[in-house]
Write a protein that holds these residues in place. Sequence first.
Motif, short mmCIF file in Angstrom:
data_model
loop_
_atom_site.label_atom_id
_atom_site.label_comp_id
_atom_site.label_asym_id
_atom_site.label_seq_id
_atom_site.Cartn_x
_atom_site.Cartn_y
_atom_site.Cartn_z
N ASN A 75 39.60 44.35 42.35
CA ASN A 75 39.35 45.44 41.40
C ASN A 75 40.50 45.55 40.38
OD1 ASN A 75 41.43 47.02 42.54
ND2 ASN A 75 40.03 47.81 44.10
N ALA A 76 40.31 46.45 39.41
CA ALA A 76 41.30 46.56 38.32
C ALA A 76 42.69 46.91 38.84
CB ALA A 76 40.83 47.61 37.31
N GLY A 77 42.76 47.77 39.87
CA GLY A 77 44.06 48.17 40.44
C GLY A 77 44.76 46.99 41.09
N GLU A 78 43.98 46.14 41.78
CA GLU A 78 44.59 44.97 42.46
C GLU A 78 45.07 43.96 41.42
OE1 GLU A 78 41.66 45.80 46.25
OE2 GLU A 78 41.06 44.36 44.71
N ILE A 79 44.28 43.78 40.37
CA ILE A 79 44.68 42.84 39.29
C ILE A 79 45.97 43.35 38.65
CG2 ILE A 79 44.01 41.83 37.06
CD1 ILE A 79 41.07 42.18 37.94
N GLU A 80 46.01 44.64 38.39
CA GLU A 80 47.18 45.23 37.73
C GLU A 80 48.43 45.09 38.62
OE1 GLU A 80 46.84 46.04 34.63
OE2 GLU A 80 48.99 46.51 34.60
#
Length: 204
Positions: free
Chosen positions: A104-109
């Motif tokens: 998800n976006a948080g993991e990518i970030e």
Amino acid sequence: MTARLSLTSVAKDAKTCQRCPLYRFATQTVFGEGPAHAPVMMVGEVPGDQEDLQGRPFVGPAGRILDRALADAGVKRDRVYVTNAVKHFKFEPRGKRRLHKKPNAGEIEACKWWLNLELDIIKPALAVALGATAARALAGRTIPIGTSRGHLIQFQNGLPGLVTIHPSFLLRMPDPEIKAQEYSRFVEDLRLIAQHVPAAKRAA
Ligand code: URA
């Protein structure tokens, strides 16, 4: 970023990464691999089952397609540093199998910390995003693959880049004819690497 950072020391630090919860379930961190001064950096999405077990990026079925396509595109594999946007396997247990899940976006970030260090040390002349997750990590925004592939674009900090499909996309295609067409398109995309970075070109 300081010049004394090396890929070896950063890879060692990444082994104990707890920047997001994925470390709890994965076997190990799968850091990037390749020459420290590779002119080309390829970024995938997240390690798969095989990569998680072996601790190396793109060693499973998607990696085999990638290696074949790079060879068909006339790109020297040893001029390419290969890594992933997210460095811990994300999966859903299904019986004895572990099914890949999209980060998800948080993991990518959270994982951009490591990707940025790799970019900083390697300073590639060209970055190649394999699929939408990698494109998002490199560009800092959503990039539509369909309209962005086939020509040079700019990622964050003016880094020259290309986007193309993720090789796993080919693995999931049921129709052999369409799969062959898509494979050819993938190879065409990868040919642009040698065109823009002559140092990555294989001798004919
Ligand atoms: N898919 C990826 O995105 N990366 C790997 O290392 C393997 C499969």
